[in-house]
Design an enzyme around this catalytic site. Structure first.
Site, mmCIF file in Angstrom:
data_model
loop_
_atom_site.group_PDB
_atom_site.id
_atom_site.type_symbol
_atom_site.label_atom_id
_atom_site.label_comp_id
_atom_site.label_asym_id
_atom_site.label_seq_id
_atom_site.Cartn_x
_atom_site.Cartn_y
_atom_site.Cartn_z
ATOM 1 N N SER A 1 0.841 -1.203 0.000
ATOM 2 C CA SER A 1 0.000 0.000 0.000
ATOM 3 C C SER A 1 0.869 1.242 0.000
ATOM 4 C CB SER A 1 -0.847 -0.033 1.268
ATOM 5 O OG SER A 1 -1.384 1.236 1.531
ATOM 6 N N TYR B 1 -1.558 -0.719 11.231
ATOM 7 C CA TYR B 1 -1.853 -1.283 9.902
ATOM 8 C C TYR B 1 -0.688 -1.015 8.950
ATOM 9 C CZ TYR B 1 -3.268 -0.940 5.052
ATOM 10 O OH TYR B 1 -3.273 -1.035 3.695
ATOM 11 N N LYS C 1 2.162 -3.573 6.848
ATOM 12 C CA LYS C 1 2.539 -3.558 5.421
ATOM 13 C C LYS C 1 4.042 -3.340 5.279
ATOM 14 C CE LYS C 1 -1.442 -4.300 3.428
ATOM 15 N NZ LYS C 1 -1.689 -5.590 2.785
HETATM 16 C C1 UD1 Z 1 -6.397 4.991 3.880
HETATM 17 C C2 UD1 Z 1 -5.289 4.652 4.815
HETATM 18 C C3 UD1 Z 1 -4.263 3.874 4.066
HETATM 19 C C4 UD1 Z 1 -4.878 2.624 3.485
HETATM 20 C C5 UD1 Z 1 -6.061 2.975 2.606
HETATM 21 C C6 UD1 Z 1 -6.780 1.688 2.263
HETATM 22 C C7 UD1 Z 1 -5.209 6.467 6.495
HETATM 23 C C8 UD1 Z 1 -4.394 7.569 7.067
HETATM 24 N N1 UD1 Z 1 -4.712 5.844 5.406
HETATM 25 O O1 UD1 Z 1 -5.876 5.861 2.863
HETATM 26 O O2 UD1 Z 1 -3.245 3.519 4.965
HETATM 27 O O3 UD1 Z 1 -3.940 1.914 2.724
HETATM 28 O O4 UD1 Z 1 -6.962 3.832 3.304
HETATM 29 O O5 UD1 Z 1 -7.691 1.893 1.253
HETATM 30 O O6 UD1 Z 1 -6.265 6.175 6.972
HETATM 31 N N2 UD1 Z 1 -12.156 11.244 3.849
HETATM 32 C C9 UD1 Z 1 -13.178 12.100 4.204
HETATM 33 N N3 UD1 Z 1 -14.318 11.571 4.740
HETATM 34 C C10 UD1 Z 1 -14.472 10.237 4.952
HETATM 35 C C11 UD1 Z 1 -13.422 9.367 4.573
HETATM 36 C C12 UD1 Z 1 -12.272 9.900 4.035
HETATM 37 O O7 UD1 Z 1 -13.074 13.323 4.044
HETATM 38 O O8 UD1 Z 1 -15.519 9.816 5.460
HETATM 39 C C13 UD1 Z 1 -10.940 11.827 3.250
HETATM 40 C C14 UD1 Z 1 -9.679 11.497 4.040
HETATM 41 O O9 UD1 Z 1 -9.471 12.438 5.041
HETATM 42 C C15 UD1 Z 1 -8.629 11.526 2.917
HETATM 43 C C16 UD1 Z 1 -9.389 11.056 1.676
HETATM 44 O O10 UD1 Z 1 -10.767 11.233 1.981
HETATM 45 O O11 UD1 Z 1 -8.188 12.827 2.694
HETATM 46 C C17 UD1 Z 1 -9.144 9.592 1.359
HETATM 47 O O12 UD1 Z 1 -9.381 8.845 2.540
HETATM 48 P P1 UD1 Z 1 -9.424 7.259 2.553
HETATM 49 O O13 UD1 Z 1 -10.351 6.759 1.520
HETATM 50 O O14 UD1 Z 1 -9.663 6.807 3.964
HETATM 51 O O15 UD1 Z 1 -7.968 6.854 2.061
HETATM 52 P P2 UD1 Z 1 -6.516 7.267 2.639
HETATM 53 O O16 UD1 Z 1 -6.609 7.990 3.905
HETATM 54 O O17 UD1 Z 1 -5.782 7.927 1.535
#
Ligand code: UD1
Length: 367
Positions: free
Chosen positions: A150, A174, A178
């Site tokens: 990842s 997590y 990895k």
């Molecule tokens: C996350 C994990 C990453 C993992 C991946 C798996 C973290 C810090 N990282 O990546 O380690 O490999 O998921 O798929 O958690 N967001 C919102 N509202 C929400 C959900 C997310 O605003 O309800 C935003 C988050 O703040 C981020 C973006 O959307 O900026 C993407 O979030 P997410 O889909 O959780 O992925 P990552 O954080 O990039």
């Protein structure tokens, strides 16, 4: 050359990325054996794979319910079949849960994978040694593995785009699993050169199979952005919390590299072909991303356009540990695997909405 006699074991093959990859493997002429414990997946997903590929190709698919933490489950599988390669998806991936239950993550991700290596070494290691002379050298039958890593291993990257040889760091249990598993792969390969391993570092997998029959179906409240947006669109959740609107980005929300799950699936086929055709691959990491960054609010707009649904948003404080902007350098995968993502954000949202509207409650249809 691929023949259906090439048999691939896919751990976690009933999961989101697993199912899509299994479809592409079957269509690409491979035979597939899935092992999955259904911790975060359902048996219906495997039935859907069969529906998507049709009865003929389904004959090349077999399935075992089993848990990698239970060595006997693996022994049973490997003692009756010789696999040409393993694609290892099985594992847990919820960051917040890993912080509250680290032992669970170490058990599933580390113990499970270490068992897998032990059993692969025991059964798949068919080393043929010839006496070393000036003309011949020892020949090996290789042990081949594609590991599901990842972009989390880049932590908070100092520079973007992320290149494979950047310094690696983990921000949570997590991410540490990895990172450890990447290090374990490198150590094993260094000591035992018969291993050929590709580590695929996924950026943010989203979208769904174009048929609308396969997609992501997380248990409970989704942690990741797109499944959350999808559940708002079908009315299962009232609004999206946007974590962070004061980032130094074009609209204040954080930027990620979203990649269509079918592109990701094809990346695994490219990795397998590379492993089957390259002798000295060793243990090599490749990013699977598009190389393009999209903000949270841009994703919301794209999904609204694809679905025709309004996604109400609430602007919230930043989520702890989140990076401002992460996207992949895709150069190594393009050059060495001959693979490049084909789909953009509009296609990702189109296919994800098609999955969502056909399966508003996921695979089981139960709220
Ligand atoms: C996350 C994990 C990453 C993992 C991946 C798996 C973290 C810090 N990282 O990546 O380690 O490999 O998921 O798929 O958690 N967001 C919102 N509202 C929400 C959900 C997310 O605003 O309800 C935003 C988050 O703040 C981020 C973006 O959307 O900026 C993407 O979030 P997410 O889909 O959780 O992925 P990552 O954080 O990039």
């Amino acid at each position: 050359m691929v023949t259906s006699s090439q048999k691939i074991l896919v751990t976690g093959g009933a999961g989101f990325i697993g199912t899509h990859t299994v479809v592409q493997l079957l269509k690409g002429g491979f035979s597939v054996s899935i092992i999955d414990n259904f911790d975060n997946s359902v048996v219906e997903a495997v039935d859907r794979v069969r529906q998507v590929v049709g009865p003929q190709l389904s004959q090349n698919l077999e399935f075992t319910q089993g848990d990698l933490r239970n060595r006997d489950d693996l022994e049973k599988l490997f003692s009756r079949t010789t696999f040409d390669a393993v694609i290892h998806f099985a594992g847990l991936k919820a960051v917040a849960e890993s912080v509250s239950k680290p032992r669970r993550y170490f058990d599933f991700n580390l113990v499970g994978t270490i068992n897998l290596y032990q059993v692969m070494a025991k059964y798949n290691c068919r080393k043929v040694r010839t006496l070393p002379t000036f003309l011949s050298r020892p020949t090996f039958n290789f042990i081949i593995m594609v590991f599901s890593s990842s972009a989390t291993v880049y932590g908070q990257p100092e520079k973007i785009p992320c290149e494979e040889d950047f310094r690696l760091q983990a921000m949570n249990p997590y991410g540490r699993t990895k990172l450890f598993l990447e290090e374990i792969a490198r150590d094993i390969q260094k000591a035992e050169p018969e291993w050929k391993i590709i580590l695929l570092r996924y950026f943010n997998p989203v979208g769904a199979h174009e048929s609308g029959k396969l997609g992501e179906d997380p248990k409970g409240i989704p942690n990741n952005l797109m499944p959350y947006i999808q559940q708002v669109a079908v009315g299962r959740l009232p609004e999206l919390n946007v974590y962070g609107h004061d980032y130094p980005t074009r609209d204040g929300s954080a930027i990620r590299d979203y990649i269509h799950v079918m592109d990701l699936a094809d990346g695994h086929i490219a990795a397998l072909r590379k492993l089957f055709t390259t002798e000295n691959i060793g243990c090599t990491a490749y990013n699977l991303g598009t190389g393009r960054g999209t903000s949270v609010l841009e994703m919301v707009t794209a999904f609204e356009k694809a679905s025709g649904k309004k996604i109400p948003v609430k602007l919230c404080p930043r989520r702890p540990g989140d990076a401002t902007e992460v996207y992949a350098s895709t150069e190594r995968a393009e050059k060495e695997l001959g693979w490049k993502a084909k789909y953009g954000v509009d296609e990702m949202c189109r296919d994800q909405w098609n999955w969502a509207k056909n399966n508003p409650q996921g695979y089981t249809g139960k709220p």
